[in-house]
Design a protein around this motif. Structure first.
Motif, PDB file in Angstrom:
ATOM      1  N   LYS A   1       0.839  -1.197   0.000  1.00 15.68           N
ATOM      2  CA  LYS A   1       0.000   0.000   0.000  1.00 15.68           C
ATOM      3  C   LYS A   1       0.880   1.256   0.000  1.00 15.68           C
ATOM      4  CE  LYS A   1      -1.921   1.467   3.809  1.00 15.68           C
ATOM      5  NZ  LYS A   1      -2.560   1.262   5.109  1.00 15.68           N
ATOM      6  N   HIS A   2       1.911   1.226   0.861  1.00 18.49           N
ATOM      7  CA  HIS A   2       2.786   2.383   0.975  1.00 18.49           C
ATOM      8  C   HIS A   2       3.620   2.577  -0.285  1.00 18.49           C
ATOM      9  CE1 HIS A   2       2.126   0.978   5.207  1.00 18.49           C
ATOM     10  NE2 HIS A   2       1.631   2.193   5.225  1.00 18.49           N
ATOM     11  N   ARG A   3       4.037   1.453  -0.865  1.00 18.45           N
ATOM     12  CA  ARG A   3       4.821   1.546  -2.085  1.00 18.45           C
ATOM     13  C   ARG A   3       3.988   2.173  -3.198  1.00 18.45           C
ATOM     14  NH1 ARG A   3       6.900  -3.811  -1.980  1.00 18.45           N
ATOM     15  NH2 ARG A   3       7.585  -3.184   0.083  1.00 18.45           N
ATOM     16  N   LYS A   4       2.701   1.821  -3.221  1.00 24.45           N
ATOM     17  CA  LYS A   4       1.809   2.361  -4.243  1.00 24.45           C
ATOM     18  C   LYS A   4       1.661   3.875  -4.080  1.00 24.45           C
ATOM     19  CE  LYS A   4      -2.706   1.753  -5.983  1.00 24.45           C
ATOM     20  NZ  LYS A   4      -3.957   1.806  -5.275  1.00 24.45           N
ATOM     21  N   LEU A   5       1.477   4.295  -2.826  1.00 21.56           N
ATOM     22  CA  LEU A   5       1.368   5.731  -2.554  1.00 21.56           C
ATOM     23  C   LEU A   5       2.637   6.462  -2.985  1.00 21.56           C
ATOM     24  CD1 LEU A   5      -0.255   5.697   1.004  1.00 21.56           C
ATOM     25  CD2 LEU A   5      -1.277   6.614  -1.075  1.00 21.56           C
ATOM     26  N   ALA A   6       3.791   5.847  -2.714  1.00 22.61           N
ATOM     27  CA  ALA A   6       5.062   6.482  -3.058  1.00 22.61           C
ATOM     28  C   ALA A   6       5.200   6.611  -4.573  1.00 22.61           C
ATOM     29  CB  ALA A   6       6.228   5.685  -2.478  1.00 22.61           C
ATOM     30  N   ILE A   7       4.793   5.569  -5.293  1.00 19.95           N
ATOM     31  CA  ILE A   7       4.860   5.628  -6.768  1.00 19.95           C
ATOM     32  C   ILE A   7       3.941   6.734  -7.286  1.00 19.95           C
ATOM     33  CG2 ILE A   7       4.293   4.373  -8.887  1.00 19.95           C
ATOM     34  CD1 ILE A   7       6.675   3.100  -7.881  1.00 19.95           C
ATOM     35  N   GLU A   8       2.757   6.830  -6.686  1.00 19.16           N
ATOM     36  CA  GLU A   8       1.822   7.893  -7.107  1.00 19.16           C
ATOM     37  C   GLU A   8       2.439   9.274  -6.916  1.00 19.16           C
ATOM     38  OE1 GLU A   8      -2.211   5.412  -6.035  1.00 19.16           O
ATOM     39  OE2 GLU A   8      -1.857   7.336  -5.022  1.00 19.16           O
ATOM     40  N   ALA A   9       3.091   9.455  -5.757  1.00 18.50           N
ATOM     41  CA  ALA A   9       3.739  10.742  -5.489  1.00 18.50           C
ATOM     42  C   ALA A   9       4.846  11.002  -6.505  1.00 18.50           C
ATOM     43  CB  ALA A   9       4.303  10.770  -4.072  1.00 18.50           C
ATOM     44  N   LEU A  10       5.576   9.946  -6.870  1.00 18.14           N
ATOM     45  CA  LEU A  10       6.644  10.103  -7.859  1.00 18.14           C
ATOM     46  C   LEU A  10       6.074  10.467  -9.225  1.00 18.14           C
ATOM     47  CD1 LEU A  10       9.145   7.265  -6.932  1.00 18.14           C
ATOM     48  CD2 LEU A  10       9.635   9.695  -7.050  1.00 18.14           C
ATOM     49  N   GLU A  11       4.899   9.910  -9.530  1.00 19.43           N
ATOM     50  CA  GLU A  11       4.264  10.252 -10.808  1.00 19.43           C
ATOM     51  C   GLU A  11       3.927  11.743 -10.875  1.00 19.43           C
ATOM     52  OE1 GLU A  11       1.113   7.437 -10.902  1.00 19.43           O
ATOM     53  OE2 GLU A  11       2.351   5.903 -11.877  1.00 19.43           O
ATOM     54  N   LYS A  12       3.490  12.284  -9.742  1.00 20.72           N
ATOM     55  CA  LYS A  12       3.135  13.712  -9.710  1.00 20.72           C
ATOM     56  C   LYS A  12       4.324  14.600 -10.024  1.00 20.72           C
ATOM     57  CE  LYS A  12      -0.651  13.376  -6.476  1.00 20.72           C
ATOM     58  NZ  LYS A  12      -0.896  13.346  -5.030  1.00 20.72           N
ATOM     59  N   VAL A  13       5.532  14.141  -9.726  1.00 18.12           N
ATOM     60  CA  VAL A  13       6.706  14.961 -10.015  1.00 18.12           C
ATOM     61  C   VAL A  13       7.494  14.419 -11.214  1.00 18.12           C
ATOM     62  CG1 VAL A  13       6.921  15.774  -7.640  1.00 18.12           C
ATOM     63  CG2 VAL A  13       8.134  13.717  -8.330  1.00 18.12           C
ATOM     64  N   ASN A  14       6.828  13.571 -11.991  1.00 20.35           N
ATOM     65  CA  ASN A  14       7.445  12.981 -13.201  1.00 20.35           C
ATOM     66  C   ASN A  14       8.737  12.236 -12.905  1.00 20.35           C
ATOM     67  OD1 ASN A  14       5.432  14.217 -14.849  1.00 20.35           O
ATOM     68  ND2 ASN A  14       6.565  16.140 -14.698  1.00 20.35           N
ATOM     69  N   MET A  15       8.721  11.474 -11.827  1.00 22.60           N
ATOM     70  CA  MET A  15       9.938  10.736 -11.478  1.00 22.60           C
ATOM     71  C   MET A  15       9.677   9.241 -11.321  1.00 22.60           C
ATOM     72  SD  MET A  15      12.816  12.498 -11.094  1.00 22.60           S
ATOM     73  CE  MET A  15      13.782  11.643  -9.846  1.00 22.60           C
ATOM     74  N   ALA A  16       8.502   8.775 -11.754  1.00 20.56           N
ATOM     75  CA  ALA A  16       8.140   7.376 -11.522  1.00 20.56           C
ATOM     76  C   ALA A  16       9.144   6.415 -12.152  1.00 20.56           C
ATOM     77  CB  ALA A  16       6.740   7.102 -12.054  1.00 20.56           C
ATOM     78  N   GLU A  17       9.673   6.793 -13.305  1.00 24.11           N
ATOM     79  CA  GLU A  17      10.606   5.886 -13.987  1.00 24.11           C
ATOM     80  C   GLU A  17      11.947   5.765 -13.260  1.00 24.11           C
ATOM     81  OE1 GLU A  17      11.910   7.835 -17.766  1.00 24.11           O
ATOM     82  OE2 GLU A  17      10.543   9.396 -17.047  1.00 24.11           O
ATOM     83  N   TYR A  18      12.169   6.666 -12.290  1.00 22.61           N
ATOM     84  CA  TYR A  18      13.428   6.626 -11.558  1.00 22.61           C
ATOM     85  C   TYR A  18      13.295   5.919 -10.216  1.00 22.61           C
ATOM     86  CZ  TYR A  18      15.056  10.111 -14.882  1.00 22.61           C
ATOM     87  OH  TYR A  18      15.408  10.770 -16.026  1.00 22.61           O
ATOM     88  N   ALA A  19      12.147   5.267  -9.991  1.00 14.07           N
ATOM     89  CA  ALA A  19      11.855   4.711  -8.661  1.00 14.07           C
ATOM     90  C   ALA A  19      12.988   3.856  -8.102  1.00 14.07           C
ATOM     91  CB  ALA A  19      10.567   3.903  -8.701  1.00 14.07           C
ATOM     92  N   ASN A  20      13.620   3.068  -8.952  1.00 10.23           N
ATOM     93  CA  ASN A  20      14.660   2.168  -8.450  1.00 10.23           C
ATOM     94  C   ASN A  20      16.072   2.710  -8.634  1.00 10.23           C
ATOM     95  OD1 ASN A  20      12.908   0.110  -7.544  1.00 10.23           O
ATOM     96  ND2 ASN A  20      12.535  -0.440  -9.687  1.00 10.23           N
TER      97      ASN A  20
END
Lengths: 269, 303
Positions: free
Chosen positions: A133-152
């Motif tokens: 659940k928390h990982r999903k929230l974190a990915i969503e937040a990263l999407e808002k700043v256009n950084m989802a592809e850099y998650a790892n």
């Protein structure tokens, strides 16, 4: 006509909110010193909920110190702080803070997703670990700043602007109500600047309150609806069009400010 | 080789061996925190400063009881840490200089006291082993205490792993999240002093850094994950502790510390060159790879 049914209690709450707006932050007589040198001299102001405030002042004016003192990250000599009309309390999950990028060592062994998840540590509890659940929230937040592809991505491999967006995502994931950002626009690329602006707009549309330490005087009227002018003392606080004037800026910066043309402002430091 | 293996026939040696592995592991893990806090040398200063405490405890009690000596070491180590932080905060002297002052004053005082103890005890006190370490001189009851405390240190690191992570990375953010960074900072100093005093007998005060700094640095070349960094550094520390104990116990009166240094610096050199994440040879490959990647996708994200 469309009808919406609400309970009496909800109605009262709504009315109350429309009539007298909630104060998100109220600062009374705040003073702070650093090694016996007064950095902040009895500041008193209160900030309404849902506003976007730019905190402006010369170098060494105590802008960062003010934020840290409000958040209790820096000892204060005098003063009291009240959040959301309540008594002063640690409001772990309602307050968000985006520090300056240089505040941490970016060679720390961790990745982007991990750093953003740290924004949820206040909600996860002491002996629990972040889950799906928390990982999903974190990915969503990263999407808002256009950084989802850099998650790892390792944080040591990020550019300055990307670091700033990671810090922003870490604050966003908290879903706080009152945000403090310390120079998020300092030295970032155009893409990051755009992202931060859109995040600020989104926060405002959600009724969140944001204080942003800002250096670039030219963009102040475009970015912020309120402005707080600071130089150890509070020079002025209010809506940008009323407060961001030549006289008050001169008072803030002393003789260090030059005016280009009628209302164009340039900083010479 | 056969002589080394025959060591294990002694049950006392078995205990010493197991406890030095645990000690090495605990030291390696605490060393990760020291390195991330950029306070590697702090451990060196505190361990040197522990010497006068050891000797004073001996002079006062007149006995060479390891638990008593360790309490003495702990007190003088904590006083030294307190002085270093105090000097740094209240004067213009920077931390490295403060550590230099405290390290030399305390260590010099310790050597002076040691010569007094040796004269009065006819040179038979056996306290010399605290300088370069002598794992074999531990008795079985000592190994229980030391090994147990080492396990406690590791337990405290893993129970609060999440908290350590955020406190080490960004103490202010920890405070925002309701995790008292100051409290964890004090707990870290406590763990550091605890590890130093329990490792003193095995490694000696002078070469403590070999177990605290080098394993963590070596591990950093292999991983970018904090958890693996802790585990790997613990493994390297445990390995160095074991190797040092084994070699030094094969002949009588060989100090342990230097062999631990040799082993852990051997691991370091291997890591430096071949480390999977940051090693020199790997880095070259990495640069080639990213150069190829960025040629293909010029995102224009970087400024």
């Amino acid at each position: 006509m469309e009808c919406i049914f609400i309970t009496q209690k909800q109605f009262q709450k709504l009315c109350k909110r429309m009539v007298n707006k909630v104060t998100a932050l109220s600062v009374k007589n705040l003073s702070s010193a650093y090694q016996k040198k007064v950095v902040l001299d009895s500041l008193t102001f209160s900030i309404e909920e849902g506003t976007l405030t730019g905190v402006v002042g010369p170098n060494g004016a105590g802008k960062s110190t003010m934020i840290k003192a409000i958040l209790g990250l820096q000892p204060r000599m005098t003063g009291s702080i009240e959040f959301f009309n309540g008594k002063e309390k640690k409001l772990t999950n309602r307050l968000g803070y985006v520090p300056q990028r240089g505040a941490v060592d970016w060679d720390f062994p961790t990745n982007v997703l991990d750093v953003v998840t740290m924004g949820l540590y206040g909600q996860i509890g002491w002996f629990h670990y972040p889950g799906k659940k928390h990982r999903k929230l974190a990915i969503e937040a990263l999407e808002k700043v256009n950084m989802a592809e850099y998650a790892n991505r390792q944080i040591s491999q990020l550019s300055g602007g990307q670091q700033q967006r990671v810090f922003l995502a870490r604050a966003l994931v908290q879903d706080a109500d009152l945000y403090f950002m310390d120079e998020p626009f300092a030295g970032v690329d155009a893409k990051t600047e755009k992202t931060i602006i859109s995040v600020l707009k989104e926060l405002k549309s959600k009724g969140k309150t944001v204080l942003v330490v800002h250096h670039d005087l030219q963009t102040v009227p475009a970015y912020f609806d309120h402005v707080l002018l600071l130089n150890k003392q509070l020079i002025a606080y209010g809506p940008t069009e009323e407060t961001f004037t030549k006289t008050s800026l001169k008072k803030t910066y002393g003789g260090e400010i030059h005016w280009m043309g009628s209302d164009q402002i340039a900083e010479s430091l | 080789m056969i002589r080394l293996l025959s060591l294990f026939e002694s049950s006392n040696f078995q205990w010493v061996f197991i406890s030095t592995i645990l000690l090495g592991m605990a030291a390696g893990m605490v060393g990760v925190m020291s390195n991330l806090r950029q306070q590697g040398l702090m451990s060196d200063a505190i361990s040197h400063a522990a010497l006068p405490g050891v000797i004073l405890a001996f002079l006062l009690t007149g006995e060479k009881q390891l638990p008593v000596l360790i309490i003495g070491a702990g007190i003088s180590g904590l006083i030294a840490a307190f002085f270093i932080y105090g000097i740094e905060q209240s004067t213009r002297i920077k931390r490295d200089a403060a550590m230099g002052i405290i390290l030399s004053v305390f260590f010099g005082g310790g050597i002076m006291l040691l010569s007094i103890a040796n004269r009065s005890g006819g040179g038979q006190s056996g306290l010399d082993s605290f300088i370069f370490g002598q794992a074999a001189s531990m008795v079985r009851s000592d190994t229980y205490v030391m090994g147990g405390l080492a396990l406690l240190v590791m337990l405290l690191i893993f129970v609060f792993f999440k908290q350590w992570k955020v406190v080490l990375f960004d103490p202010q953010h920890a405070n925002m999240m309701g995790i008292n960074a100051h409290l964890f900072s004090s707990l870290y100093t406590f763990l550091l002093v605890l590890v130093i005093v329990i490792v003193i007998q095995a490694v000696g005060v002078i070469l403590m850094a070999a177990l605290l700094i080098i394993p963590a640095l070596s591990a950093r070349y292999w991983t970018h994950s904090l958890l693996i960094l802790f585990l790997l550094s613990g493994f390297f520390g445990g390995f160095a502790g074991a190797a040092g104990t084994l070699i030094s116990s094969s002949e009588s009166n060989l100090p342990t510390g230097p062999f631990i240094v040799v082993t852990s610096s051997g691991i370091f050199i291997l890591s430096l060159f071949f480390g999977a994440e940051k090693g020199l040879f790997h880095l070259k490959r990495y640069i080639n790879k990213t150069a190829l990647q960025s040629d293909g996708t010029s995102g224009g994200d970087e400024k």
